[in-house]
Motif scaffolding. Structure first.
Motif, PDB file in Angstrom:
ATOM      1  N   THR A  43      67.787  43.686  15.396  1.00 53.67           N
ATOM      2  CA  THR A  43      68.177  42.444  16.061  1.00 53.67           C
ATOM      3  C   THR A  43      68.842  41.488  15.077  1.00 53.67           C
ATOM      4  O   THR A  43      69.867  40.870  15.383  1.00 53.67           O
ATOM      5  CB  THR A  43      66.952  41.765  16.702  1.00 53.67           C
ATOM      6  N   GLY A  44      68.273  41.372  13.883  1.00 49.94           N
ATOM      7  CA  GLY A  44      68.850  40.488  12.874  1.00 49.94           C
ATOM      8  C   GLY A  44      70.225  40.934  12.421  1.00 49.94           C
ATOM      9  O   GLY A  44      71.127  40.118  12.238  1.00 49.94           O
ATOM     10  N   LEU A  45      70.400  42.229  12.243  1.00 47.61           N
ATOM     11  CA  LEU A  45      71.711  42.733  11.831  1.00 47.61           C
ATOM     12  C   LEU A  45      72.741  42.599  12.944  1.00 47.61           C
ATOM     13  O   LEU A  45      73.914  42.298  12.683  1.00 47.61           O
ATOM     14  CB  LEU A  45      71.596  44.197  11.389  1.00 47.61           C
ATOM     15  N   TYR A  46      72.318  42.830  14.175  1.00 47.86           N
ATOM     16  CA  TYR A  46      73.238  42.760  15.306  1.00 47.86           C
ATOM     17  C   TYR A  46      73.657  41.325  15.607  1.00 47.86           C
ATOM     18  O   TYR A  46      74.836  41.052  15.825  1.00 47.86           O
ATOM     19  CB  TYR A  46      72.596  43.394  16.539  1.00 47.86           C
ATOM     20  N   THR A  47      72.706  40.393  15.607  1.00 50.49           N
ATOM     21  CA  THR A  47      73.019  39.016  15.995  1.00 50.49           C
ATOM     22  C   THR A  47      73.286  38.108  14.808  1.00 50.49           C
ATOM     23  O   THR A  47      73.875  37.046  14.981  1.00 50.49           O
ATOM     24  CB  THR A  47      71.855  38.406  16.799  1.00 50.49           C
TER      25      THR A  47
ATOM     26  N   SER B 175      57.248  49.552  14.306  1.00 47.45           N
ATOM     27  CA  SER B 175      58.316  49.566  15.312  1.00 47.45           C
ATOM     28  C   SER B 175      58.873  48.165  15.528  1.00 47.45           C
ATOM     29  O   SER B 175      60.091  47.985  15.646  1.00 47.45           O
ATOM     30  CB  SER B 175      57.802  50.116  16.636  1.00 47.45           C
ATOM     31  N   LEU B 176      57.990  47.182  15.563  1.00 43.72           N
ATOM     32  CA  LEU B 176      58.444  45.796  15.723  1.00 43.72           C
ATOM     33  C   LEU B 176      59.302  45.376  14.546  1.00 43.72           C
ATOM     34  O   LEU B 176      60.335  44.711  14.729  1.00 43.72           O
ATOM     35  CB  LEU B 176      57.244  44.857  15.869  1.00 43.72           C
ATOM     36  N   ALA B 177      58.925  45.755  13.331  1.00 41.99           N
ATOM     37  CA  ALA B 177      59.730  45.417  12.150  1.00 41.99           C
ATOM     38  C   ALA B 177      61.114  46.056  12.240  1.00 41.99           C
ATOM     39  O   ALA B 177      62.126  45.407  11.933  1.00 41.99           O
ATOM     40  CB  ALA B 177      59.015  45.870  10.882  1.00 41.99           C
ATOM     41  N   ALA B 178      61.185  47.296  12.695  1.00 40.69           N
ATOM     42  CA  ALA B 178      62.485  47.962  12.843  1.00 40.69           C
ATOM     43  C   ALA B 178      63.334  47.265  13.902  1.00 40.69           C
ATOM     44  O   ALA B 178      64.546  47.059  13.710  1.00 40.69           O
ATOM     45  CB  ALA B 178      62.278  49.427  13.209  1.00 40.69           C
ATOM     46  N   ILE B 179      62.719  46.883  15.012  1.00 41.67           N
ATOM     47  CA  ILE B 179      63.458  46.179  16.061  1.00 41.67           C
ATOM     48  C   ILE B 179      63.947  44.827  15.561  1.00 41.67           C
ATOM     49  O   ILE B 179      65.065  44.404  15.870  1.00 41.67           O
ATOM     50  CB  ILE B 179      62.574  46.036  17.321  1.00 41.67           C
ATOM     51  N   MET B 180      63.122  44.142  14.759  1.00 39.29           N
ATOM     52  CA  MET B 180      63.540  42.856  14.188  1.00 39.29           C
ATOM     53  C   MET B 180      64.738  43.022  13.267  1.00 39.29           C
ATOM     54  O   MET B 180      65.674  42.219  13.297  1.00 39.29           O
ATOM     55  CB  MET B 180      62.379  42.215  13.422  1.00 39.29           C
TER      56      MET B 180
ATOM     57  N   TRP C 289      63.744  37.304  26.709  1.00 39.33           N
ATOM     58  CA  TRP C 289      64.102  37.649  25.332  1.00 39.33           C
ATOM     59  C   TRP C 289      65.507  38.237  25.291  1.00 39.33           C
ATOM     60  O   TRP C 289      66.301  37.867  24.428  1.00 39.33           O
ATOM     61  CB  TRP C 289      63.081  38.651  24.772  1.00 39.33           C
ATOM     62  N   TRP C 290      65.822  39.128  26.221  1.00 41.44           N
ATOM     63  CA  TRP C 290      67.148  39.746  26.242  1.00 41.44           C
ATOM     64  C   TRP C 290      68.233  38.708  26.506  1.00 41.44           C
ATOM     65  O   TRP C 290      69.290  38.741  25.876  1.00 41.44           O
ATOM     66  CB  TRP C 290      67.198  40.846  27.302  1.00 41.44           C
ATOM     67  N   LYS C 291      67.988  37.760  27.419  1.00 41.50           N
ATOM     68  CA  LYS C 291      68.977  36.706  27.685  1.00 41.50           C
ATOM     69  C   LYS C 291      69.186  35.849  26.436  1.00 41.50           C
ATOM     70  O   LYS C 291      70.298  35.434  26.150  1.00 41.50           O
ATOM     71  CB  LYS C 291      68.508  35.829  28.849  1.00 41.50           C
ATOM     72  N   PHE C 292      68.103  35.575  25.687  1.00 40.32           N
ATOM     73  CA  PHE C 292      68.211  34.758  24.477  1.00 40.32           C
ATOM     74  C   PHE C 292      68.965  35.498  23.380  1.00 40.32           C
ATOM     75  O   PHE C 292      69.812  34.920  22.707  1.00 40.32           O
ATOM     76  CB  PHE C 292      66.814  34.381  23.995  1.00 40.32           C
TER      77      PHE C 292
ATOM     78  N   MET D 140      65.825  36.624  15.431  1.00 36.89           N
ATOM     79  CA  MET D 140      64.846  37.496  14.784  1.00 36.89           C
ATOM     80  C   MET D 140      63.436  36.941  14.983  1.00 36.89           C
ATOM     81  O   MET D 140      62.496  37.687  15.250  1.00 36.89           O
ATOM     82  CB  MET D 140      65.133  37.625  13.285  1.00 36.89           C
ATOM     83  N   GLY D 141      63.299  35.630  14.858  1.00 37.04           N
ATOM     84  CA  GLY D 141      62.005  34.987  15.074  1.00 37.04           C
ATOM     85  C   GLY D 141      61.523  35.138  16.501  1.00 37.04           C
ATOM     86  O   GLY D 141      60.335  35.371  16.750  1.00 37.04           O
ATOM     87  N   ALA D 142      62.443  35.006  17.460  1.00 38.63           N
ATOM     88  CA  ALA D 142      62.080  35.183  18.864  1.00 38.63           C
ATOM     89  C   ALA D 142      61.651  36.624  19.126  1.00 38.63           C
ATOM     90  O   ALA D 142      60.705  36.872  19.876  1.00 38.63           O
ATOM     91  CB  ALA D 142      63.247  34.807  19.765  1.00 38.63           C
ATOM     92  N   THR D 143      62.334  37.561  18.481  1.00 33.42           N
ATOM     93  CA  THR D 143      61.962  38.967  18.611  1.00 33.42           C
ATOM     94  C   THR D 143      60.569  39.206  18.043  1.00 33.42           C
ATOM     95  O   THR D 143      59.742  39.911  18.634  1.00 33.42           O
ATOM     96  CB  THR D 143      62.989  39.859  17.895  1.00 33.42           C
ATOM     97  N   TYR D 144      60.283  38.606  16.899  1.00 32.99           N
ATOM     98  CA  TYR D 144      58.965  38.738  16.288  1.00 32.99           C
ATOM     99  C   TYR D 144      57.888  38.141  17.203  1.00 32.99           C
ATOM    100  O   TYR D 144      56.861  38.768  17.438  1.00 32.99           O
ATOM    101  CB  TYR D 144      58.943  38.051  14.923  1.00 32.99           C
ATOM    102  N   LEU D 145      58.134  36.951  17.716  1.00 39.58           N
ATOM    103  CA  LEU D 145      57.155  36.281  18.577  1.00 39.58           C
ATOM    104  C   LEU D 145      56.891  37.090  19.846  1.00 39.58           C
ATOM    105  O   LEU D 145      55.735  37.331  20.203  1.00 39.58           O
ATOM    106  CB  LEU D 145      57.639  34.875  18.931  1.00 39.58           C
TER     107      LEU D 145
END
Length: 111
Positions: free
Chosen positions: A21-25, A13-18, A106-109, A31-36
């Motif tokens: 996030t990477g495609l959107y931003t 699930s985390l990989a899918a969210i990453m 995370w959302w603000k970033f 993407m790294g912040a999302t992973y962390l």
């Protein structure tokens, strides 16, 4: 951790969210912040020793008898993650505040 399937599902699930996030931003930093943040969230919710944390918060500073002995023979291992998770109000407030603040930052970033 008793149920490795929960851990695997969390990582997938985390990989899918990453990826989303990477495609959107289109930013490797985000993407790294999302992973962390995701790994800290998974590590804080899925991996702890629940024999230690599955009691009132006031007892978290004391040792648990039998933790080193492994699972007790009298209690069968639970088949699902949520069966192991007892609801203590103080712990729920601590987790909600900590992960809510982390999710907000995370959302603000990412935005």
């Amino acid at each position: 951790m008793g149920n490795e399937a929960v851990f695997r599902t969390s990582l997938v699930s985390l990989a899918a969210i990453m990826v989303v996030t990477g495609l959107y931003t289109q930013s490797l930093k985000k993407m790294g912040a999302t992973y962390l943040f995701g790994m800290l969230a998974i590590g804080g919710v899925v991996l702890p020793d629940w024999k230690f944390f599955d009691r009132p918060v006031s007892q978290w500073c004391t040792l648990v008898a039998g933790v080193a002995d492994g699972p007790s023979q009298s209690a069968p291992p639970s088949s699902s993650f949520m069966c192991r998770f007892k609801l203590y109000p103080v712990r729920l407030v601590i987790y909600t505040a900590f992960y809510g603040f982390g999710l907000y930052k995370w959302w603000k970033f990412v935005r």
